[in-house]
Design a protein around this motif. Structure first.
Motif, mmCIF file in Angstrom:
data_model
loop_
_atom_site.group_PDB
_atom_site.id
_atom_site.type_symbol
_atom_site.label_atom_id
_atom_site.label_comp_id
_atom_site.label_asym_id
_atom_site.label_seq_id
_atom_site.Cartn_x
_atom_site.Cartn_y
_atom_site.Cartn_z
ATOM 1 N N ILE A 92 0.837 -1.201 0.000
ATOM 2 C CA ILE A 92 0.000 0.000 0.000
ATOM 3 C C ILE A 92 0.874 1.255 0.000
ATOM 4 N N GLU A 93 0.503 2.218 -0.825
ATOM 5 C CA GLU A 93 1.211 3.487 -0.967
ATOM 6 C C GLU A 93 2.626 3.310 -1.517
ATOM 7 N N THR A 94 2.836 2.244 -2.259
ATOM 8 C CA THR A 94 4.123 2.061 -2.925
ATOM 9 C C THR A 94 3.879 1.916 -4.426
ATOM 10 N N VAL A 95 4.703 2.579 -5.216
ATOM 11 C CA VAL A 95 4.595 2.528 -6.671
ATOM 12 C C VAL A 95 5.987 2.285 -7.231
ATOM 13 N N PRO A 96 6.129 1.361 -8.178
ATOM 14 C CA PRO A 96 7.460 1.137 -8.781
ATOM 15 C C PRO A 96 8.006 2.423 -9.382
ATOM 16 N N ARG A 97 9.302 2.642 -9.201
ATOM 17 C CA ARG A 97 9.920 3.879 -9.671
ATOM 18 C C ARG A 97 9.737 4.071 -11.171
ATOM 19 N N LYS A 98 9.784 2.983 -11.955
ATOM 20 C CA LYS A 98 9.697 3.111 -13.412
ATOM 21 C C LYS A 98 8.348 3.675 -13.847
ATOM 22 N N ILE A 99 7.316 3.454 -13.033
ATOM 23 C CA ILE A 99 5.998 3.992 -13.371
ATOM 24 C C ILE A 99 5.967 5.504 -13.171
ATOM 25 N N ASN B 31 16.238 16.574 -23.932
ATOM 26 C CA ASN B 31 17.493 15.862 -24.152
ATOM 27 C C ASN B 31 17.426 14.389 -23.764
ATOM 28 N N GLY B 32 16.193 13.832 -23.734
ATOM 29 C CA GLY B 32 16.032 12.416 -23.421
ATOM 30 C C GLY B 32 16.211 12.074 -21.960
ATOM 31 N N GLY B 33 16.343 13.084 -21.086
ATOM 32 C CA GLY B 33 16.549 12.833 -19.667
ATOM 33 C C GLY B 33 15.286 12.364 -18.975
ATOM 34 N N THR B 34 15.432 11.554 -17.948
ATOM 35 C CA THR B 34 14.295 11.066 -17.167
ATOM 36 C C THR B 34 14.539 11.286 -15.685
ATOM 37 N N ASP B 35 13.449 11.490 -14.970
ATOM 38 C CA ASP B 35 13.516 11.674 -13.525
ATOM 39 C C ASP B 35 12.107 11.518 -12.976
ATOM 40 N N THR B 36 12.000 11.231 -11.697
ATOM 41 C CA THR B 36 10.681 11.136 -11.062
ATOM 42 C C THR B 36 10.244 12.484 -10.500
ATOM 43 N N ASP B 37 11.171 13.408 -10.343
ATOM 44 C CA ASP B 37 10.882 14.706 -9.733
ATOM 45 C C ASP B 37 10.873 15.792 -10.808
ATOM 46 N N ARG C 276 10.836 19.190 -10.628
ATOM 47 C CA ARG C 276 11.771 20.306 -10.448
ATOM 48 C C ARG C 276 13.196 19.897 -10.783
ATOM 49 N N ARG C 277 13.600 18.742 -10.288
ATOM 50 C CA ARG C 277 14.969 18.271 -10.549
ATOM 51 C C ARG C 277 15.150 17.944 -12.032
ATOM 52 N N GLY C 278 14.130 17.321 -12.628
ATOM 53 C CA GLY C 278 14.231 16.966 -14.036
ATOM 54 C C GLY C 278 14.364 18.180 -14.934
ATOM 55 N N LEU C 279 13.590 19.242 -14.645
ATOM 56 C CA LEU C 279 13.702 20.459 -15.445
ATOM 57 C C LEU C 279 15.064 21.116 -15.281
ATOM 58 N N LYS C 280 15.556 21.116 -14.068
ATOM 59 C CA LYS C 280 16.859 21.746 -13.812
ATOM 60 C C LYS C 280 17.980 21.012 -14.538
ATOM 61 N N LEU C 281 17.899 19.677 -14.559
ATOM 62 C CA LEU C 281 18.971 18.880 -15.162
ATOM 63 C C LEU C 281 18.850 18.775 -16.677
ATOM 64 N N TYR C 282 17.611 18.626 -17.180
ATOM 65 C CA TYR C 282 17.446 18.256 -18.579
ATOM 66 C C TYR C 282 16.676 19.270 -19.425
ATOM 67 N N LYS C 283 16.064 20.273 -18.792
ATOM 68 C CA LYS C 283 15.256 21.291 -19.494
ATOM 69 C C LYS C 283 13.905 20.685 -19.905
ATOM 70 N N PRO C 284 12.993 21.504 -20.427
ATOM 71 C CA PRO C 284 11.655 21.009 -20.738
ATOM 72 C C PRO C 284 11.650 19.972 -21.864
ATOM 73 N N TYR C 285 10.641 19.109 -21.808
ATOM 74 C CA TYR C 285 10.464 18.140 -22.886
ATOM 75 C C TYR C 285 10.232 18.867 -24.205
ATOM 76 N N ARG C 286 9.405 19.918 -24.150
ATOM 77 C CA ARG C 286 9.182 20.729 -25.348
ATOM 78 C C ARG C 286 9.099 22.203 -24.925
ATOM 79 N N PRO C 287 10.119 23.000 -25.174
ATOM 80 C CA PRO C 287 10.065 24.430 -24.824
ATOM 81 C C PRO C 287 8.952 25.134 -25.590
ATOM 82 N N SER C 288 8.599 26.302 -25.115
ATOM 83 C CA SER C 288 7.598 27.100 -25.824
ATOM 84 C C SER C 288 8.141 27.527 -27.184
ATOM 85 N N PRO C 289 7.284 27.519 -28.212
ATOM 86 C CA PRO C 289 7.721 27.988 -29.529
ATOM 87 C C PRO C 289 7.714 29.513 -29.637
ATOM 88 N N LYS C 290 7.312 30.198 -28.564
ATOM 89 C CA LYS C 290 7.095 31.641 -28.640
ATOM 90 C C LYS C 290 8.361 32.421 -28.274
#
Length: 204
Positions: A13-20, A27-33, A35-49
């Protein structure tokens, strides 16, 4: 217990596999967090504006809040002569922070704010080929002391949208909280990214 239900062992109960929980960022980076993921790898798709220009809507007594946000978004500093403490808007979500020249709108009380924004927008010098975003540093609707103005920010937002201006309210009380740099600032930038058509992450 219905036959289609699954009995979950107490230790699961209240446990979820990390891969989920993995999210994919730039840049193909992955993370569960996020804030940390954005800091390390930047957005998946930046704004076109890249032609976006910002301006502030604020009360006169809140001008220092706008200066603080301006310095943080542009330089990662709280003061002009201060040291760099935060990621800039360009560093965190790949969005250049460029201000609309002489574009800010000063408002007074909750009773006059909507008319002041309406009049202020009519005076702004919108240039062809650019898009605009308003940073509302005084979100009346979030301020408990402004109980009679509940929903005012929503009406300001609707007014701005009629002029094709996206907007974002920032709770000024949280700008000086102890968690500002760790939590609130990254969340501001992530929400801003979504409002201008970017995608922070997707499920991996």
């Amino acid at each position: 217990m219905r036959p289609e239900w699954v009995r979950v062992p107490p230790e699961r109960i209240e446990t979820v596999p990390r891969k989920i929980l993995l999210k994919e960022f730039g840049n193909g980076g992955t993370d569960t967090d996020v804030r940390r993921g954005l800091k390390l790898y930047k957005p998946y798709r930046p704004s076109p504006k890249n032609n976006l220009r910002f301006f502030f809507i604020y009360r006169k007594e809140d001008i220092n809040i706008c200066y603080r946000l301006y310095r943080i978004f542009l330089e990662g500093k709280e003061r002009k002569d201060g040291e760099k403490k935060y990621d800039t808007l360009a560093e965190f979500i790949c969005q250049p922070f460029k201000m609309m020249p002489e574009g800010s709108i000063v408002i007074g009380t909750a009773d006059t704010a909507l008319d002041e924004v309406r009049q202020g927008v009519m005076k702004l010098n919108f240039l062809p080929g650019y898009e605009y975003m308003a940073i509302c540093a005084t979100p009346f609707g979030m301020d408990e002391k402004e109980g009679d103005s509940l929903g005012l920010y929503a009406r300001i937002e609707e007014l701005l949208l009629k002029h094709r201006i996206v907007s974002m309210a920032i709770d000024k009380e949280k700008l000086y909280s102890s968690d500002f740099g760790r939590c609130y600032l990254p969340d501001i930038m992530t929400e801003l990214l979504g409002k201008i058509g970017g995608t922070a992450w997707r499920w991996h």
